[in-house]
Design a protein around this motif. Structure first.
Motif, PDB file in Angstrom:
ATOM      1  N   SER A   1       0.846  -1.186   0.000  1.00 19.41           N
ATOM      2  CA  SER A   1       0.000   0.000   0.000  1.00 19.41           C
ATOM      3  C   SER A   1       0.885   1.240   0.000  1.00 19.41           C
ATOM      4  O   SER A   1       2.112   1.143   0.062  1.00 19.41           O
ATOM      5  CB  SER A   1      -0.918  -0.005   1.220  1.00 19.41           C
ATOM      6  OG  SER A   1      -0.152   0.022   2.415  1.00 19.41           O
ATOM      7  N   PHE A   2       0.264   2.412  -0.056  1.00 16.77           N
ATOM      8  CA  PHE A   2       1.032   3.646   0.112  1.00 16.77           C
ATOM      9  C   PHE A   2       0.129   4.759   0.624  1.00 16.77           C
ATOM     10  O   PHE A   2      -1.069   4.807   0.349  1.00 16.77           O
ATOM     11  CB  PHE A   2       1.737   4.063  -1.181  1.00 16.77           C
ATOM     12  CG  PHE A   2       0.858   4.473  -2.330  1.00 16.77           C
ATOM     13  CD1 PHE A   2       0.475   5.798  -2.519  1.00 16.77           C
ATOM     14  CD2 PHE A   2       0.422   3.522  -3.252  1.00 16.77           C
ATOM     15  CE1 PHE A   2      -0.323   6.164  -3.582  1.00 16.77           C
ATOM     16  CE2 PHE A   2      -0.385   3.889  -4.325  1.00 16.77           C
ATOM     17  CZ  PHE A   2      -0.763   5.222  -4.485  1.00 16.77           C
ATOM     18  N   PHE A   3       0.744   5.638   1.413  1.00 16.19           N
ATOM     19  CA  PHE A   3       0.095   6.854   1.904  1.00 16.19           C
ATOM     20  C   PHE A   3       0.597   8.011   1.060  1.00 16.19           C
ATOM     21  O   PHE A   3       1.779   8.072   0.716  1.00 16.19           O
ATOM     22  CB  PHE A   3       0.453   7.084   3.377  1.00 16.19           C
ATOM     23  CG  PHE A   3       0.012   8.416   3.907  1.00 16.19           C
ATOM     24  CD1 PHE A   3      -1.283   8.601   4.352  1.00 16.19           C
ATOM     25  CD2 PHE A   3       0.890   9.489   3.961  1.00 16.19           C
ATOM     26  CE1 PHE A   3      -1.695   9.829   4.847  1.00 16.19           C
ATOM     27  CE2 PHE A   3       0.491  10.718   4.452  1.00 16.19           C
ATOM     28  CZ  PHE A   3      -0.815  10.894   4.895  1.00 16.19           C
ATOM     29  N   SER A   4      -0.283   8.940   0.713  1.00 18.07           N
ATOM     30  CA  SER A   4       0.140  10.065  -0.102  1.00 18.07           C
ATOM     31  C   SER A   4      -0.527  11.354   0.354  1.00 18.07           C
ATOM     32  O   SER A   4      -1.605  11.339   0.963  1.00 18.07           O
ATOM     33  CB  SER A   4      -0.148   9.818  -1.592  1.00 18.07           C
ATOM     34  OG  SER A   4      -1.534   9.768  -1.827  1.00 18.07           O
ATOM     35  N   ALA A   5       0.116  12.468   0.049  1.00 16.46           N
ATOM     36  CA  ALA A   5      -0.428  13.805   0.290  1.00 16.46           C
ATOM     37  C   ALA A   5      -0.193  14.626  -0.964  1.00 16.46           C
ATOM     38  O   ALA A   5       0.863  14.514  -1.597  1.00 16.46           O
ATOM     39  CB  ALA A   5       0.240  14.454   1.495  1.00 16.46           C
TER      40      ALA A   5
ATOM     41  N   PHE B   1      -2.245  -3.365  -6.021  1.00 12.48           N
ATOM     42  CA  PHE B   1      -2.386  -4.694  -6.599  1.00 12.48           C
ATOM     43  C   PHE B   1      -1.562  -4.699  -7.889  1.00 12.48           C
ATOM     44  O   PHE B   1      -2.071  -4.370  -8.962  1.00 12.48           O
ATOM     45  CB  PHE B   1      -3.858  -5.010  -6.874  1.00 12.48           C
ATOM     46  CG  PHE B   1      -4.731  -4.898  -5.654  1.00 12.48           C
ATOM     47  CD1 PHE B   1      -4.869  -5.965  -4.776  1.00 12.48           C
ATOM     48  CD2 PHE B   1      -5.394  -3.709  -5.359  1.00 12.48           C
ATOM     49  CE1 PHE B   1      -5.667  -5.864  -3.646  1.00 12.48           C
ATOM     50  CE2 PHE B   1      -6.197  -3.594  -4.227  1.00 12.48           C
ATOM     51  CZ  PHE B   1      -6.333  -4.677  -3.371  1.00 12.48           C
ATOM     52  N   LYS B   2      -0.268  -4.981  -7.723  1.00 11.62           N
ATOM     53  CA  LYS B   2       0.722  -4.836  -8.784  1.00 11.62           C
ATOM     54  C   LYS B   2       0.763  -3.369  -9.221  1.00 11.62           C
ATOM     55  O   LYS B   2       1.035  -2.498  -8.422  1.00 11.62           O
ATOM     56  CB  LYS B   2       0.445  -5.794  -9.939  1.00 11.62           C
ATOM     57  CG  LYS B   2       0.594  -7.267  -9.546  1.00 11.62           C
ATOM     58  CD  LYS B   2       0.421  -8.190 -10.736  1.00 11.62           C
ATOM     59  CE  LYS B   2       0.624  -9.645 -10.310  1.00 11.62           C
ATOM     60  NZ  LYS B   2       0.445 -10.586 -11.440  1.00 11.62           N
TER      61      LYS B   2
ATOM     62  N   GLY C   1      -6.322   4.102  -9.698  1.00 10.58           N
ATOM     63  CA  GLY C   1      -5.257   4.556 -10.580  1.00 10.58           C
ATOM     64  C   GLY C   1      -4.349   3.435 -11.035  1.00 10.58           C
ATOM     65  O   GLY C   1      -4.491   2.277 -10.622  1.00 10.58           O
ATOM     66  N   TYR C   2      -3.389   3.813 -11.880  1.00 15.21           N
ATOM     67  CA  TYR C   2      -2.463   2.853 -12.460  1.00 15.21           C
ATOM     68  C   TYR C   2      -1.086   3.514 -12.563  1.00 15.21           C
ATOM     69  O   TYR C   2      -0.972   4.657 -13.015  1.00 15.21           O
ATOM     70  CB  TYR C   2      -2.934   2.421 -13.847  1.00 15.21           C
ATOM     71  CG  TYR C   2      -2.134   1.308 -14.467  1.00 15.21           C
ATOM     72  CD1 TYR C   2      -2.442  -0.024 -14.187  1.00 15.21           C
ATOM     73  CD2 TYR C   2      -1.069   1.578 -15.320  1.00 15.21           C
ATOM     74  CE1 TYR C   2      -1.710  -1.067 -14.748  1.00 15.21           C
ATOM     75  CE2 TYR C   2      -0.336   0.548 -15.888  1.00 15.21           C
ATOM     76  CZ  TYR C   2      -0.651  -0.776 -15.603  1.00 15.21           C
ATOM     77  OH  TYR C   2       0.077  -1.805 -16.163  1.00 15.21           O
ATOM     78  N   GLN C   3      -0.062   2.799 -12.119  1.00 14.64           N
ATOM     79  CA  GLN C   3       1.312   3.292 -12.189  1.00 14.64           C
ATOM     80  C   GLN C   3       2.125   2.416 -13.132  1.00 14.64           C
ATOM     81  O   GLN C   3       2.139   1.193 -12.990  1.00 14.64           O
ATOM     82  CB  GLN C   3       1.956   3.314 -10.799  1.00 14.64           C
ATOM     83  CG  GLN C   3       1.311   4.307  -9.859  1.00 14.64           C
ATOM     84  CD  GLN C   3       1.966   4.331  -8.474  1.00 14.64           C
ATOM     85  OE1 GLN C   3       2.638   3.384  -8.077  1.00 14.64           O
ATOM     86  NE2 GLN C   3       1.749   5.409  -7.742  1.00 14.64           N
ATOM     87  N   SER C   4       2.798   3.064 -14.078  1.00 15.05           N
ATOM     88  CA  SER C   4       3.604   2.354 -15.072  1.00 15.05           C
ATOM     89  C   SER C   4       5.021   2.920 -15.044  1.00 15.05           C
ATOM     90  O   SER C   4       5.228   4.121 -15.261  1.00 15.05           O
ATOM     91  CB  SER C   4       3.002   2.539 -16.464  1.00 15.05           C
ATOM     92  OG  SER C   4       3.803   1.927 -17.444  1.00 15.05           O
ATOM     93  N   TYR C   5       6.004   2.051 -14.760  1.00 16.99           N
ATOM     94  CA  TYR C   5       7.392   2.504 -14.647  1.00 16.99           C
ATOM     95  C   TYR C   5       8.042   2.613 -16.026  1.00 16.99           C
ATOM     96  O   TYR C   5       8.019   1.681 -16.816  1.00 16.99           O
ATOM     97  CB  TYR C   5       8.187   1.572 -13.736  1.00 16.99           C
ATOM     98  CG  TYR C   5       8.057   1.954 -12.278  1.00 16.99           C
ATOM     99  CD1 TYR C   5       9.021   2.740 -11.670  1.00 16.99           C
ATOM    100  CD2 TYR C   5       6.945   1.576 -11.531  1.00 16.99           C
ATOM    101  CE1 TYR C   5       8.902   3.117 -10.337  1.00 16.99           C
ATOM    102  CE2 TYR C   5       6.800   1.957 -10.202  1.00 16.99           C
ATOM    103  CZ  TYR C   5       7.792   2.727  -9.618  1.00 16.99           C
ATOM    104  OH  TYR C   5       7.658   3.122  -8.315  1.00 16.99           O
ATOM    105  N   LEU C   6       8.618   3.797 -16.273  1.00 15.86           N
ATOM    106  CA  LEU C   6       9.349   4.052 -17.512  1.00 15.86           C
ATOM    107  C   LEU C   6      10.805   3.646 -17.380  1.00 15.86           C
ATOM    108  O   LEU C   6      11.473   3.364 -18.378  1.00 15.86           O
ATOM    109  CB  LEU C   6       9.251   5.539 -17.877  1.00 15.86           C
ATOM    110  CG  LEU C   6       7.824   6.107 -17.966  1.00 15.86           C
ATOM    111  CD1 LEU C   6       7.868   7.608 -18.218  1.00 15.86           C
ATOM    112  CD2 LEU C   6       7.034   5.394 -19.055  1.00 15.86           C
TER     113      LEU C   6
END
Length: 511
Positions: free
Chosen positions: A33-37, A67-68, A95-100
């Motif tokens: 998981s992650f916490f964000s501000a 989840f991945k 959301g979705y995170q994609s590493y460049l």
């Protein structure tokens, strides 16, 4: 032949006795998981006098499960800049995170929520906030920045394109299945298990707090508030970094003393000092957050909260807390002294070492997101119509059948965007039946609510309900309920229905 049969019988009995002595510790699961501000400056529409209003500075706090590459979770926004102090929202993230590359990534997603306040043109309160960000990962955090769009689409007039910046902090949660809740073991049983690590201390407090307004504090019409008392109800969560230092999150809503609608949210840290064989604690805290509403002029909405609390042990892990401090805007335009009382429950979780523990038990916990519908919610001035709101409820299970609940909710449809609730209470649930798919529950909640022209008087509401959970799997359940909401001192008196999703887990509590 008789000897052969007798030997095998003895062997089977011995194996049966031995298997009964084997203790099966629930498997430890890990959830990324992650916490964000984040922060965004929203361009406000021209007011009724044809004058441009200062940008509204929104800051958000979010908690997301990963989840991945996909993530989903919850977030809240509050105003810290501009003229709309007391403007708050609650919503869901996806959301979705994609590493460049190893460090660089794209983050695209959407936040859907409800809320408003402080006389802002928020309509019914429903809004969307999509974003497209570029992020960079450092050793213990990530920095993000990019484009976002905001639209209060249900009759609101807040629409804008803006940049946003944010920080993300990765976290992992150790958990067990909700089916393991209330299973108890001796500490020695965990010696060779994955749970044999240092326990993390947490606390949960239900409290009442009085704000004695001082100085030049005024309402939004310019009238002095000096001498007024604002009475709040809410809850506080503490998480300990070590034996002495902790950080906290505090949520309060007004139920008496001023027109309904005031609330505040604080994040902060503190120092814990124990004596009298750990039966008495002194806590020094400092929080920074946002607050306003209920006619209180908190200017930009930023508030600071220094506080000292004295706690005394009552029974088991329960303490009585008394606190004294101040709550004010940085320039003291809005200034109060504070005095409150609360009941706090301490828990050492997800570990069995680091203290003189003798037993450990898995405790159930639920995070519930739901949509409420109030039938014909009475207004102070506007015509009566249905009220819709998005709600977050947290349930801590005291045992298999009884739980403590804390809930916050914000209007998202029904021409009441400024309406919000902060309520707490107790609930009862049955054991599961029909192949462990269904269980029933009943709960009673009480607390502060107001805003959006909803007739709640000074803000105190009662909210009983009963419903059913249907298990999808060991982690998620569908949830529905029928109930009633009644305001003391106001005309709000409506039947209600809600439906939503419950995320369920169990964590290890040692003592």
């Amino acid at each position: 032949m008789k000897k052969f049969i007798l030997c095998n019988l003895v062997l089977l009995i011995t194996q049966g006795l031995f298997s009964q002595e084997v203790t099966t510790i629930p498997k430890k699961k890990t959830q990324e998981s992650f916490f964000s501000a984040d922060f965004l400056s929203v361009d406000m529409p021209t007011n009724d006098l044809g004058l441009d209003e200062d940008h509204m500075g929104l800051t958000g706090i979010h908690y997301n499960l990963k989840f991945k590459n996909f993530y989903t979770g919850l977030g809240m926004y509050g105003v810290i800049r501009g003229k709309r102090g007391g403007f708050f929202t609650l919503g869901i993230n996806a959301g979705y995170q994609s590493y460049l590359s190893e460090k660089l990534f794209l983050d695209t997603g959407i936040h859907f929520g409800g809320g408003g306040g402080a006389g802002a043109p928020d309509g019914g309160g429903a809004f969307i906030l999509p974003h497209l960000n570029l992020g960079y990962t450092f050793r213990k955090m990530s920095l993000t920045a990019g484009y976002s769009y905001i639209n209060f689409f249900d009759g609101g007039n807040i629409i804008g394109h803006q940049l946003n910046v944010g920080l993300q902090f990765p976290l992992t949660i150790d958990l067990a299945s909700i089916e393991d809740a209330e299973k108890g073991f001796k500490i020695d049983d965990f010696t060779s298990s994955e749970w044999n690590k240092k326990a993390k201390r947490m606390s949960f407090m239900l409290h009442l707090n009085n704000l004695s307004v001082k100085g030049s504090s005024r309402d939004t019409k310019g009238n002095s508030l000096n001498g007024s008392t604002i009475r709040l109800a809410g809850f506080e969560l503490n998480s300990y970094l070590n034996e002495k230092w902790f950080f906290f999150a505090k949520f309060d809503g007004a139920y008496d003393g001023i027109p309904a609608g005031y609330m505040n949210i604080f994040l902060g840290g503190g120092h814990h000092f124990s004596f009298n064989k750990n039966r008495t604690n002194i806590l020094a805290k400092f929080g920074l957050g946002a607050g306003g509403g209920g006619g209180v002029d908190s200017q930009g909405g930023v508030l600071i909260y220094p506080d000292i609390s004295l706690e005394q042990h009552i029974t088991n892990n329960v303490y009585l807390s008394i606190n004294k401090g101040f709550l004010m805007s940085p320039n003291s335009f809005f200034e109060t002294s504070t005095f409150g009382v609360g009941l706090k429950y301490y828990s050492d979780i997800n570990g069995t070492s680091g203290a003189e523990f003798s037993m450990a038990k898995f405790k159930g916990f639920e995070v519930i997101v739901k949509q409420d519908v109030y039938h014909n919610a009475e207004r102070t001035l506007n015509p009566t119509e249905n009220l819709y709101q998005i709600a977050l409820q947290l349930n801590y299970h005291l045992n298999k059948n009884i739980y403590v609940a804390g809930q916050t909710a914000f209007a998202n449809f029904g021409n009441a965007g400024a309406y919000a609730e902060g309520i707490v209470g107790l609930g009862f649930q049955t054991n599961s039946f029909f192949n462990k798919k269904i269980n029933l529950f009943a709960q009673g909640l009480i607390g502060g609510a107001g805003g959006g022209d909803i007739s709640t008087g000074e803000g105190l509401i009662f909210k009983p309900s009963a419903g059913m959970n249907y298990s999808i799997n060991s982690s998620f359940a569908l949830r529905g309920a029928l109930g009633y909401v009644k305001a003391r001192g106001g005309s709000l008196s409506s039947p209600m229905i809600n439906f939503g999703v419950s995320y369920r887990l169990a964590f290890l509590s040692a003592k």
